[in-house]
Every structure is written in structure tokens, then in C-alpha cells.
Enzyme design. Structure first.
Site, PDB file in Angstrom:
ATOM      1  N   CYS A 168       0.809  -1.212   0.000  1.00  0.00           N
ATOM      2  CA  CYS A 168       0.000   0.000   0.000  1.00  0.00           C
ATOM      3  C   CYS A 168       0.846   1.268   0.000  1.00  0.00           C
ATOM      4  CB  CYS A 168      -0.939  -0.014   1.197  1.00  0.00           C
ATOM      5  SG  CYS A 168      -1.794  -1.593   1.356  1.00  0.00           S
ATOM      6  N   HIS A 308      -2.758   7.924   5.787  1.00  0.00           N
ATOM      7  CA  HIS A 308      -2.938   6.624   5.152  1.00  0.00           C
ATOM      8  C   HIS A 308      -4.410   6.245   5.333  1.00  0.00           C
ATOM      9  CE1 HIS A 308      -1.939   2.910   3.285  1.00  0.00           C
ATOM     10  NE2 HIS A 308      -2.187   2.177   4.348  1.00  0.00           N
ATOM     11  N   GLU A 319      -2.159   4.818  13.282  1.00  0.00           N
ATOM     12  CA  GLU A 319      -1.795   6.107  12.691  1.00  0.00           C
ATOM     13  C   GLU A 319      -1.999   7.235  13.700  1.00  0.00           C
ATOM     14  OE1 GLU A 319      -3.432   6.746   8.805  1.00  0.00           O
ATOM     15  OE2 GLU A 319      -1.986   8.330   8.369  1.00  0.00           O
ATOM     16  N   HIS A 343      -9.530   2.625  -1.018  1.00  0.00           N
ATOM     17  CA  HIS A 343      -8.097   2.338  -0.942  1.00  0.00           C
ATOM     18  C   HIS A 343      -7.629   1.899  -2.330  1.00  0.00           C
ATOM     19  CE1 HIS A 343      -4.189   1.313   0.219  1.00  0.00           C
ATOM     20  NE2 HIS A 343      -4.413   0.575   1.281  1.00  0.00           N
ATOM     21  N   PHE A 402       1.006  -3.461   3.919  1.00  0.00           N
ATOM     22  CA  PHE A 402       1.120  -4.863   4.344  1.00  0.00           C
ATOM     23  C   PHE A 402       2.559  -5.313   4.087  1.00  0.00           C
ATOM     24  CE2 PHE A 402      -3.443  -6.708   3.652  1.00  0.00           C
ATOM     25  CZ  PHE A 402      -3.886  -5.984   4.726  1.00  0.00           C
TER      26      PHE A 402
END
Lengths: 415, 393
Positions: A168, A308, A319, A343, A402
Site C-alpha cells: 500500500c 494513510h 496512525e 483504498h 502490508f
């Protein structure tokens, strides 16, 4: 050693909110959701039936493009817009390297089934492989270097195109590699692209089996709820963004309009778990601090954070922890584009860097939509629901992947 | 001697011939025969993976279970490189660039589902596909197969956390990984890098990709000089690349120095383009080559026309010696370039050259320098020039 500042002279965006910078920025700052029920393929038996989808003219009913083709098509659209804005080099002769952030691609079910039919119903790998002996198109379409090769040929970029993945964080890594190449003096310009087109049945199921996706299927536009109390996962999406990066001196010398700067890049890998951050937050905190330090700034210089902000319970909590660790008791506002576009995976770092640059240009913070009930464990100003004018000089854009791959960028205004 | 020279201080190798730098050197020096399996994936000969005692490099069973064989082999080879460099204590600030291919698929599930739905009309096939995948895919398989999770597992198992990047793009990915690691080292953006790739060719999902279009040799095994088409290998190779001053300060012995590494990607639109690309790369680094004997470790795979054009480049270069490891361990795709750099570094550190790998290999004796060629089977050209680490300059 003093490194040249890296200017951005071209931006291109494709997302579920639309094609092009103008359409995307208008929708994003209006708080519009790009999430809807998937119509491209049957969703029977799926736990998640919603996504952010970019409809391409080449998609035919019952025969959508493969992920590899979607990545390529959207990358081309984003790059064409960015290159037109930058006006750098002759058409088809870009004077620098290509860095392409993209997902792993592979032969998909339509191709396997097509080969099985060509093998008279023989569905073993031996049979379909023998049926593919006369199909160089399958190799060229699905080998990892194929998309980069075709983009390099189309845009005339220099040297070997570099395709990369950091999950990501991929799009941010592509920008980082371009910035580094310019700072090293290898090139005076670079084309950095992040693109993803993974909304296809198997990929949706694989993410779903990881329990990573929202299952709020009956209200698609409400499903992406970063930082909100009832968030239940991210929403898969797709898109692309391209940035033309340039040595500031070279850009000024040719009279190009500078749209903003990539002032700093920071990265840090996590060794804790395949899908979760270390509970101490050390890797994401390290990536944020490294980016701010690389820009020659301090946390107090950051006016806004492009999160994010996936909307998974875990990410948003981590976060928030990272925000407090880096910025202390009074962190700057932070909002998540993913509340609207979902996403976009390998594209996210690039699309969100592009939106960060637009935030700087327009001095307007895009909102985090679907913010109905705050999560008391996330004491942050998430710019809830409505865009907000603000004085913004520096933006930190976070990307956490990830596999523990974390990349943060600091973007600066053009002045 | 420059403080920022790129020294190779560690090598991790896992191939069909076994594991470890020393075991490979011994086998190659003794003129070992290739290990080939012509039956399991007929008509495609392959070089099988070796048996590994995974506990030696991946001590937690839970970690082993979270990976499929490709990730395990790469993680294992990365661990060997760290051990070889004595660099276990450096991992928290070590930077990593992994060249990754596609992850594995569940072959049995793919075949069963394809057999069931290939003949169904599309409106029926789609829902059945969803149902079979939703119930048939193991939840953890996704991560165990994902390309960037090789790097992720190296972080988790070995603790490498300075940074983590995964390049994709077959042979080129590894060459650019080495190039960018060396560039970052030279400018002081990092002191020590772990760079490499992993490739298991004895898998049907991989054979489908590279067999599509006819790129693989079919029928009996043949070495590179006698074949048109690739024979896929099991090649996993990682290098620890370290700034000279950093290695010297911790007393680490270098195996070799990477004096130059360069990459390009010809569009290959006309005959001769690959050779011209290699000649251009060589022109950029020839001045760094010493006067003594030059050994070439060739990345030729048997692919056409890449192999023939590389041979044309080499015939004009006329090196003192030539070795073609793909004749012994098969084509290593993303791992080919780092594996061949590893062999070149060993040759320089041992002041000797291993036995020929292919009937067309030539020359012998200690090289003064090693040129490693990388010729992508489809795209990508690369060269690396290796020199003894501590030579007079």
C-alpha cells in the site's frame, strides 16, 4: 552535500471520482464518494460487494479488462495528463526515467478458462500451458516488466523502466525513487506513476478472506469511514496518478510552472507482523520522522497530514498513535482521501501525493467524509465531512503497507 | 581506495546444486553435472529445488507456515547472506531491495475450478467461480504468495528494517536493484544493503507464464549453447553490499568490489539491438577494467534472440574466460544477476575460476576482473564489473 530541490511540474489523476485533476479535485473537496456496488462482474457469494470502480471505455459487458490491462490503461491516462501539463520534452521522448508503482499481475481466470477451452476442456496446468505455446501475448501482458516496457516505449522514457511494489506504499515509493534519481544527478526529470486495477473477483475474495474489507454493502458511499468509531475495514479501489518530477533549476530555466515540491521522503520497514504494525508504532513513527527530517523540517512545520487512513480498526488506531508520537499534544489536521476514493492500493501513495499537492495549491483541506461518531481513542482533527480553507505550507503524506513497508512524503507549496 | 566503494561482504545462495557459497564453489570447481528433472513438468525440463532444513534460517514454524516455497527459499538465502557477511547485528538499519516475481498459486484449486467452469456459459461461470474461491482459498495464502511479502518475511524473520523495496520486472528488476543500492551507497544514503532475488521455476504457474509464446525448451535437457529456449532453474541469491569504510571499521572481509553496474532496456525492435545495448553499457565502464585477464560470468539463458546477441557482444569483447551458470542451475530470472555476481565475487576472492558450466565455456585461471552480463529473456540488458576489493589504484 546539497541536493537539488525536486519540483513537480505535471500531475495526472484517474480515480473513481473521475478522470483528470480538475474533476477529481472538485469531487474530493465536495465530499463526494466514489464507492458503489460492483457491476463489472458477478458478486454472488462475495462477502464484500462494493468497491471504487473506474469504468474504462475498453470494458465490455461480461468481459472487463484484466488487472494488468487496467493498470496500464489508467497509468497511460494519468501520465498523458501529467506530461501535457509539464510540457517537457518532445511527444514520445521524455528526458528521464520511468518509475512505475503497480501491483503484481498474473494470468487471470478469463485467460485460464480460455486456454482450457482451447485445450478442449483440458484444465490441467500442463494442458493449458501447451495451449499457450502460441500465445506470446499472454507472456507479454502478464510478465511483471510488460506494463513498464509499453509505457517506456509510448512515452520514450530513458533507460530501464523500474516497476516496483511496496504494497500500500507503492505509489509513494515510486515518487521516492524518482526524487532520489534527480537528487543524485542521474536525471533532471523523472516520471513517477502509481497505478492499480485489482478490483476483480479473486483479489476481492483474497482481501475479504483477510478480514480487511468493509462489509457495509447496503450503503456503499458510507462504507469507507476512516477514523470513525464504526469503521469496519477498507474499501478496495483503483486508479492511477502520475507526477512529472524535475530538478527545480531545470524547471525554472525552461520557464515551467512549478506546481509544488517533493521536499522529503522517509521510509522504515516493520518486522512485527505480515499485516499489523508493531504496537509500539516504531516503524510508522520512524518513516514520518525520516520524511520530515529529509525535508530539513521539524514536526512543527507540518501544517496538514494526508493520512494513510484506510478505515481498518487497526490502521487508524496506529496512525493516531504515530501522529501523537511525532507531533505531540497538538497534532495538525489530518484527513483521509480514502473516505471518498477508497483504498487504491498500489496507486494510493501517488494519488494521495497528487491530492496533497492540490491541497497546497488551493489552500483547502479535503475532508474525511462519513465522520458521524468520533472514535474517542483517536483524538485527532480529521477535517470531518466538510472541506476547510487553511494556510498550508507543508503536507506530510503517509503510506503504510502490508508486509511492513512504510513510506512518507513531505510536499511543499510552489512559492 | 574510496571510502564509499561498494564491497560485497556476504553471499547467500540456494540453487538446485545445494546451499551456501562454499558448497557452490566446491561443486562448481569440481565440474558438477546439472540436476535436471525431465519428467515432473514434461515436456519442460526443470532444475528442481534442493531440500532445505528450514529451521536453520527460519526458526519459527509459524513463520514457515506463513510462506509458500518461493518466499521460504528467498528468506533462507537472505539469511545465508547475512551469516556470510557476519551482519546479523546490522539488520535494524540495513536497507533492502528485493527483485520479486509472481507468488505461487494453489495449483490443485486452479485446476479443479477450471475443469468445473471452463465449459459453463459466463453468466453461470462467474457465480460458481466466486463460490469456489470463497470457500477454497486458504485465508493466509494471499500473503504467503504476495510478491512484496518476500521482503516482508525477510524483515520479520531476519529483522531487516532500514528500508524495504521490491522491484518487479524479471531479470531487469535485480540488475536495477543492484544498481540503485550501489548508487545510494555511493552518495551516503545507507551503509549496508541486502539485495537479491528468489526464483523457483519448477512450478506450473511459472511455467505457464514463461511457456506462453514458446519461450521454454521442450524435450530433453540441453545446455545454453545447445538450446533455443530457457530451462528454468531454482536460483535464490542475496548479496550484502556495504560501504568500504563501514566494512573496514567492523573488520569485515570483502569478497569483491562492484566497480560499475549499468542497466538499459532496448526496445529490441530490430536485430542487433540487444548487442548494441550491451556494447553501450560496456563503453561506459570499460575504462574501469584493469589490464589483466577478464572473466565473464554470463547471464545467457538460452532465450532467443537474447542469447545469440549476447554471444555476439562477447565474441567481440574476447574475454580471457567465459562461464555460463544457467547451463548448470538453469535460468534464474529475478535471481540470475545477483547469483552470477555472487559467483564472480567468489572467483575474485579465491583468485581462481570454477570449471566450465557449458561446452562453449572457455578459459581458466585467476581473473583480474569479472564482467557479469544480464540479458533479459524478453527485455532488459545489464552489466556489472567486479574487481578485487583491495587492489592498488
Amino acid at each position: 552535500m546539497s541536493r537539488p530541490r525536486v519540483a513537480v511540474t505535471g500531475i495526472g489523476i484517474v480515480s473513481p471520482l473521475g478522470f483528470g485533476v480538475a474533476a477529481n479535485w472538485a469531487a474530493l473537496t465536495a465530499g463526494k464518494s466514489g464507492i458503489r456496488r460492483i457491476s463489472r462482474f458477478p458478486v454472488d457469494h462475495l462477502r464484500t460487494t462494493i468497491a471504487g470502480c473506474v469504468d474504462l471505455p475498453e470494458d465490455r459487458p461480461g468481459a472487463p479488462l484484466s488487472s494488468a490491462e487496467r493498470v496500464e490503461r489508467m497509468a497511460v491516462l494519468a501520465a498523458e495528463e501529467a506530461l501535457a501539463a509539464a510540457g517537457l520534452g518532445a511527444p514520445g521522448a521524455f528526458p528521464g526515467p520511468l518509475f512505475l508503482g503497480m501491483p503484481p499481475v498474473e494470468t487471470e481466470w478469463p485467460q485460464r478458462l480460455e486456454l482450457a477451452r482451447a485445450a478442449n476442456g483440458g484444465a490441467s496446468y500442463r494442458e493449458i500451458t501447451l495451449a499457450a505455446l502460441s500465445r506470446p501475448d499472454i507472456h507479454d501482458r502478464f510478465c511483471f516488466g510488460g506494463i513498464g516496457e509499453r509505457l517506456a516505449a509510448r512515452f520514450g522514457t530513458r533507460g530501464a523502466p523500474i516497476s516496483l511494489t511496496t504494497a500500500c506504499a507503492t505509489g509513494a515509493s515510486a515518487i521516492q525513487l524518482g526524487v532520489e534519481a534527480i537528487q543524485r544527478g542521474e536525471a533532471r526529470a523523472a516520471l513517477a506513476i502509481g497505478a492499480d486495477g485489482s478490483v476483480q473477483p479473486e483479489a476481492v475474495i483474497r482481501f475479504s478472506l483477510l478480514s480487511a474489507l468493509s462489509t457495509r454493502n447496503d450503503a456503499p458511499e458510507k462504507a469507507a469511514r476512516p477514523f470513525e468509531k464504526s469503521r469496519d475495514g477498507f474499501v478496495m479501489s483503483e486508479g492511477a496518478a502520475a507526477l512529472v518530477l524535475e530538478d527545480e533549476g531545470a524547471a525554472r530555466a525552461r520557464g515551467a510552472e512549478v506546481l509544488g515540491f517533493v521536499l522529503g521522503c522517509g521510509e522504515r520497514a516493520d518486522s512485527f507482523h505480515r499485516t499489523r504494525s508493531n504496537p509500539d508504532g516504531s516503524a510508522i513513527i520512524g518513516a514520518m520522522r525520516n520524511a520530515i527530517a529529509d525535508a530539513g523540517l521539524t514536526p512543527a512545520d507540518i501544517d496538514y497530514v494526508n493520512a494513510h487512513g484506510t478505515g481498518t480498526p487497526e490502521n487508524d488506531k496506529m496512525e493516531a498513535l504515530g501522529m501523537r508520537a511525532v507531533f505531540g499534544e497538538r497534532p495538525p489536521p489530518i484527513s483521509s482521501n480514502k473516505s471518498m476514493i477508497g483504498h487504491t492500493l498500489s496507486a494510493a501513495g501517488a494519488i494521495e501525493a497528487a491530492f496533497s499537492l492540490l491541497t497546497l495549491r488551493h489552500q483547502l483541506l479535503p475532508p474525511t467524509i462519513n465522520h458521524e461518531e468520533p472514535d474517542p481513542t483517536i483524538p485527532l482533527d480529521v477535517v470531518p465531512n466538510v472541506a476547510r480553507p487553511a494556510r498550508v505550507r507543508h503536507v506530510l503524506s503517509n503510506s503504510f503497507g502490508f508486509g511492513g513497508q512504510n513510506v512518507c512524503l513531505v510536499l511543499g507549496e510552489a512559492a | 581506495m574510496s571510502a564509499r566503494d561498494a564491497w560485497i561482504t556476504g553471499i547467500g545462495l540456494v540453487t538446485s546444486l545445494g546451499e551456501g557459497a562454499e558448497a557452490h564453489w566446491a561443486a562448481l570447481s569440481a565440474g558438477t553435472a546439472p540436476r535436471v528433472d525431465e519428467a515432473a513438468f514434461a515436456p519442460f525440463p526443470v532444475h528442481p529445488a534442493p531440500a532445505l532444513d528450514l529451521d536453520r534460517q527460519i526458526p519459527k514454524k509459524g513463520d514457515q507456515r506463513q510462506m509458500e516455497p518461493w518466499q521460504r527459499a528467498g528468506t533462507y538465502a537472505a539469511g545465508l547472506a547475512l551469516d556470510s557477511a557476519g551482519a546479523r547485528g546490522l539488520v535494524s538499519d540495513m536497507h533492502m531491495i528485493v527483485a520479486a516475481g509472481g507468488g505461487e498459486r494453489d495449483i490443485a484449486l486452479d485446476e479443479a475450478v477450471a475443469a468445473e467452469i471452463a465449459r459453463l456459459p459466463p453468466e453461470q461461470a462467474g457465480p460458481v467461480l466466486n463460490e469456489r474461491l470463497q470457500t477454497g482459498l486458504r485465508p493466509t495464502l494471499f500473503l504467503a504468495q504476495l510478491s512484496n511479502l518476500l521482503a516482508g518475511n525477510i524483515s520479520i524473520v531476519h529483522g531487516v528494517t532500514g528500508s524495504s523495496r521490491t522491484f518487479m520486472g524479471e531479470e531487469s528488476a535485480a540488475a536495477d536493484a543492484v544498481r540503485i543500492a550501489c548508487a545510494r551507497l555511493a552518495e551516503g544514503r545507507g551503509e549496508v544493503f541486502l539485495v537479491g532475488g528468489a526464483f523457483l521455476g519448477a512450478r506450473w504457474d511459472i511455467l505457464l507464464l514463461y511457456g506462453a509464446g514458446g519461450g521454454l525448451l521442450r524435450g530433453p535437457f540441453a545446455p545454453v549453447s545447445a538450446r533455443t529456449g530457457m530451462v528454468l532453474g531454482c536460483v535464490n541469491a542475496f548479496l550484502v553490499i556495504e560501504a568500504a569504510e563501514h566494512a573496514r571499521a567492523r573488520g569485515a572481509a570483502p569478497l569483491a568490489r562492484i566497480a560499475a553496474v549499468a542497466t538499459d532496456a532496448s526496445r529490441r525492435a530490430a536485430p542487433g539491438a540487444i548487442r548494441a545495448s550491451l556494447e553501450g553499457l560496456w563503453q561506459g565502464m570499460a575504462a574501469a577494467a584493469p589490464a589483466g585477464p577478464l572473466a565473464v560470468i554470463s547471464g545467457a539463458s538460452g532465450a532467443a534472440p537474447a542469447t545469440a546477441e549476447e554471444r555476439g557482444f562477447l565474441s567481440a569483447l574476447a574475454p580471457a574466460a567465459l562461464r555460463t551458470p544457467a547451463s548448470l542451475w538453469g535460468h534464474g530470472m529475478e535471481a540470475a544477476f545477483p547469483a552470477n555476481i555472487a559467483l564472480g565475487a567468489l572467483a575474485l576472492s579465491k583468485r581462481a575460476l570454477f570449471a566450465p558450466c557449458d561446452p562453449a565455456d572457455s578459459g581458466s585461471g585467476a581473473p583480474a576482473a569479472v564482467l557479469v552480463t544480464g540479458v533479459g529473456h524478453w527485455r532488459g540488458e545489464a552489466l556489472a564489473l567486479l574487481l578485487p576489493a583491495e587492489e592498488e589504484r
